[in-house]
Design an enzyme around this catalytic site. Structure first.
Site, PDB file in Angstrom:
ATOM      1  N   HIS A  63       1.124  -1.075  -0.096  1.00 21.13           N
ATOM      2  CA  HIS A  63       0.056   0.316  -0.192  1.00 21.13           C
ATOM      3  C   HIS A  63       0.485   1.347  -0.063  1.00 21.13           C
ATOM      4  O   HIS A  63       2.360   1.034   0.635  1.00 21.13           O
ATOM      5  CB  HIS A  63      -0.903   0.333   1.363  1.00 21.13           C
ATOM      6  CG  HIS A  63      -1.744   1.170   1.030  1.00 21.13           C
ATOM      7  ND1 HIS A  63      -2.167   1.937   1.970  1.00 21.13           N
ATOM      8  CD2 HIS A  63      -2.785   1.004   0.836  1.00 21.13           C
ATOM      9  CE1 HIS A  63      -2.476   3.449   1.914  1.00 21.13           C
ATOM     10  NE2 HIS A  63      -3.727   2.175   1.112  1.00 21.13           N
TER      11      HIS A  63
ATOM     12  N   SER B   8      -9.587 -14.939  -1.943  1.00 19.47           N
ATOM     13  CA  SER B   8      -9.474 -13.218  -1.994  1.00 19.47           C
ATOM     14  C   SER B   8     -10.788 -12.935  -2.301  1.00 19.47           C
ATOM     15  O   SER B   8     -11.579 -13.472  -3.854  1.00 19.47           O
ATOM     16  CB  SER B   8      -8.916 -13.072  -3.004  1.00 19.47           C
ATOM     17  OG  SER B   8      -8.456 -11.830  -3.525  1.00 19.47           O
TER      18      SER B   8
END
Length: 399
Positions: free
Chosen positions: A128, A331
């Site tokens: 991130h 996911s």
């Protein structure tokens, strides 16, 4: 002299109209931010009355302070819930409700830097973007490590870089679900590589960024390693993502022996403070507490399983129409080639480089809610081959 109760906040008719317009905008768009993992299936109506109070969770929820309007008892229960979820006894851990994932990641890196002041932070290129801010704010040495096509950190490159640097106290920033691809870094493989290059367990720190997947993996079978039992030292999870919250929030949890190193005694609140922000939102612990109390373990598992099943259905539907979409096991992030700018802007698809994604969330009760975005993606990408170079080698033709 006017009393505080006599002072009334008022808004002009124009300002009230602006608020009404924004209300209608929110009603229209609340379920269609499909590129970003923000669950909207929540109802915190019973908590609205607490917004009339100035609730401040300043300092350590485990110790009494002299500011009475706090939600420490609820925050304590939230943190005990997560200590159980991530396999560490409450007495061996400490953490708190944060403003979101970035604060949680900074807290973990801060603990690591205090433990190893000269250590180097290693993170993958899929990490991130907040890690760049954290590096600058903490003034910590750092190295970016390449990833595999699937988005996981390349463990061999990581070990090579640590050896080249001569680093004896590496700080590992592991992704438990990358932002764009939902990839989970292999915690076990990382530790085996560190052992192989002669770095014992006590000489490195392992932080896990589990912003979205932290509330997915605990509720699935055969999940990859992600907990303290697997060797992590701290973990950050977002509350406004898979849990669902009207206010950005999250938690960070770490081994207590590392947290004790940073505690500061604050005399005027008669408490100690180990947090990044000091004065903290006292309302968000109520939100997270209500979310935890409002669902049983079986309900969390069902909710998670429904999102995963929908993600797989979406992959199959896009594949059938010639779009080389894929996802990682466990996911809810469905990845596909970047469509036209018109499409990704219209549908708020998260887009980076050659890829875009959309996320199947609990408020998506069926794929029919995504018909419009699916139609536009298919129109843009056309009848591509089912196997494409845009798929990671390990996942090609297996979606």
């Amino acid at each position: 002299m006017a009393l505080a109760t006599d002072i009334i906040m008022t808004l002009s008719a124009e300002d009230q109209h602006r608020l009404e317009q924004f209300w209608q905008f929110c009603l229209t768009h609340q379920y269609f931010n499909v590129g970003y993992p923000e669950a909207a299936d929540f109802d915190y109506f019973k908590l609205h009355k607490f917004l009339q109070f100035s609730i401040n969770n300043c300092g350590d929820w485990g110790a009494p302070g002299n500011y009475l309007l706090n939600t420490f008892e609820f925050e304590r229960e939230v943190m005990h819930y997560f200590s159980s979820l991530f396999s560490i006894p409450p007495e061996q851990s400490w953490g708190y409700v944060t403003n979101g994932g970035t604060e949680g990641n900074m807290f973990g890196c801060y603990l690591a830097r205090e433990l190893f002041p000269e250590g180097t932070l290693y993170y993958s290129q899929e990490t991130h973007y907040s890690v760049a801010k954290i590096i600058r704010l903490l003034r910590i040495k750092a190295k970016e490590i390449p990833t595999l096509p699937s988005g996981e950190i390349d463990c061999d490159k990581l070990a090579e870089q640590i050896v080249d640097d001569g680093e004896r106290h590496p700080i590992i920033f592991a992704n438990i679900g990358t932002t764009m691809k939902g990839a989970v870094d292999d915690i076990g493989a990382i530790q085996r590589r560190l052992s192989a290059i002669g770095i014992p367990r006590q000489d490195y720190y392992l932080h896990a960024d589990a912003a979205l997947s932290g509330m997915i993996l605990p509720f699935v079978d055969d999940a990859p390693a992600f907990s303290f039992a697997d060797g992590i030292d701290s973990i950050s999870v977002s509350g406004h993502k898979m849990m669902g919250s009207p206010i950005p929030c999250g938690i960070v949890l770490a081994r207590r022996r590392f947290v004790d190193r940073i505690a500061v005694e604050v005399d005027y609140i008669s408490a100690s403070d180990q947090t990044i922000s000091g004065s903290r939102n006292g309302f968000t612990p109520l939100l997270m507490w209500a979310a935890i109390k409002g669902r049983t373990l079986a309900q969390w598992r069902e909710r998670t399983g429904r999102c995963l099943a929908m993600a797989q259905q979406l992959v199959e539907r896009l594949n059938q129409q010639g779009v080389p979409a894929w996802r990682h096991p466990h996911s809810i992030t469905v990845v596909f080639p970047r469509p036209s700018e018109r499409t990704w802007k219209t549908h708020c698809l998260a887009t980076s480089g050659e890829h875009s994604h959309l996320i199947t969330l609990p408020h998506h009760h069926s794929l029919h809610q995504l018909d419009a975005v699916i139609h536009d993606i298919v129109q843009d990408l056309g009848p591509a081959a089912a196997c494409s170079d845009s798929l990671p080698v390990a996942l090609a033709c297996t979606a």
